[in-house]
Design an enzyme around this catalytic site. Structure first.
Site, PDB file in Angstrom:
ATOM      1  CG  ASP A  18     -28.393  50.411  21.275  1.00 29.56           C
ATOM      2  OD1 ASP A  18     -28.076  50.783  20.132  1.00 29.56           O
ATOM      3  OD2 ASP A  18     -28.200  51.090  22.292  1.00 29.56           O
ATOM      4  CG  HIS A  72     -28.917  54.272  20.512  1.00 28.92           C
ATOM      5  ND1 HIS A  72     -27.904  53.641  21.220  1.00 28.92           N
ATOM      6  CD2 HIS A  72     -28.514  55.563  20.363  1.00 28.92           C
ATOM      7  CE1 HIS A  72     -26.938  54.510  21.469  1.00 28.92           C
ATOM      8  NE2 HIS A  72     -27.285  55.688  20.972  1.00 28.92           N
ATOM      9  CG  PHE A 114     -25.831  58.512  13.871  1.00 29.31           C
ATOM     10  CD1 PHE A 114     -24.737  57.674  13.728  1.00 29.31           C
ATOM     11  CD2 PHE A 114     -26.152  58.956  15.151  1.00 29.31           C
ATOM     12  CE1 PHE A 114     -23.977  57.285  14.829  1.00 29.31           C
ATOM     13  CE2 PHE A 114     -25.403  58.572  16.256  1.00 29.31           C
ATOM     14  CZ  PHE A 114     -24.312  57.738  16.092  1.00 29.31           C
ATOM     15  CB  SER A 125     -25.937  58.002  22.923  1.00 28.33           C
ATOM     16  OG  SER A 125     -25.246  57.450  21.835  1.00 28.33           O
TER      17      SER A 125
END
Length: 256
Positions: free
Chosen positions: A207, A235, A143, A82
């Site tokens: 994702d 993710h 998140f 990421s």
């Protein structure tokens, strides 16, 4: 003194540096570090301002990359997840002689959606920045929930991420904001066309932050790189699919 927290384990003849994502720390790799350290000399790092690497404040991508390089081995495979994928990519661009191979995991050279480019809508990132100052623990948790949504093991994967965050002091709000600013503004699509080292890109089909539509676009833009999509991952494929994930890295080792 600002020190990067750095842990080395394993005795492999190839070094592998792992860089975590936004809001997290190196504890996120504990699900695979035993397996990887039996194949590599493994380097676990808390990015500047995150986890145990305190006292940095918000940094630009270039400054973050330089800070991490200070303690790095002369040559290594650099893997970034990421936001960490942008840091690893920046190092590959500025110090290619030190990067034996570049691996990005659930990462995009341009996280923010543009006219011709799928990504996170800029107002979503701006919203996260706004909410950070209001209730930053809850914002980080939201998140994290986004990162595992849709997978068969979503609930336990989200728990694993939350445990990682809560295990160590939370980053300062300005550090979290600075990380979001990097995700919002950086675009490495063109620069990464010319990286000379083997380049492996790993994605999760489910994702919600890095849309799978970017994969064929980048295959075309970076024909020398290789991509792989984990069919049932979101993710954090190394948490949901640790065995498959490690196999890919051990196979890459044969190519460097």
């Amino acid at each position: 003194m600002n020190n990067i927290w750095w842990q080395t384990k394993g005795q492999g003849n190839v070094h592998l540096v792992l860089l975590h994502g936004w809001g997290l720390n190196a504890e996120v790799w504990r699900c695979i570090d035993e397996e990887l350290s039996s194949h590599f000399t493994l380097h676990l790092v808390d990015l500047p301002g995150f986890g145990r690497s305190q006292g940095f404040g918000a940094l630009s991508l270039a400054d973050m990359a330089e800070a991490v390089l200070q303690q790095a081995p002369d040559k290594a495979i650099w893997l970034g997840w990421s936001l960490g994928g942008l840091v690893a990519s920046q190092i590959a661009l500025t110090h290619p002689e030190r990067v034996q191979a570049l691996v990005t995991v659930a990462s995009s050279p341009c996280f923010s959606a543009r006219d011709d480019w799928p990504g996170i809508k800029p107002d979503v990132l701006a919203g996260f920045q706004q909410q950070l100052s209001d209730d930053f623990q809850r914002t980080v948790e939201r998140f994290l929930a986004l990162q595992t949504m849709g997978t068969e093991t979503a609930r336990q994967d989200a728990r694993a991420l939350k445990k990682t965050v809560l295990a160590l002091p939370m980053p300062e709000v300005d550090v979290l904001n600075g990380g979001l600013e990097i995700l919002k503004t950086v675009d490495l699509r063109q620069p990464l066309q010319n990286v000379p080292m083997p380049f492996l890109r790993l994605y999760g089909y489910l994702d919600g932050l890095v849309p799978r539509k970017v994969v064929p676009m980048l295959d075309k833009l970076w024909p020398r790189s290789k991509s792989y999509i984990f069919a049932k991952a979101a993710h954090a494929p190394f948490i949901s699919h640790p065995v498959e994930f490690c196999h890919l890295l051990v196979a890459l080792k044969q190519r460097v």
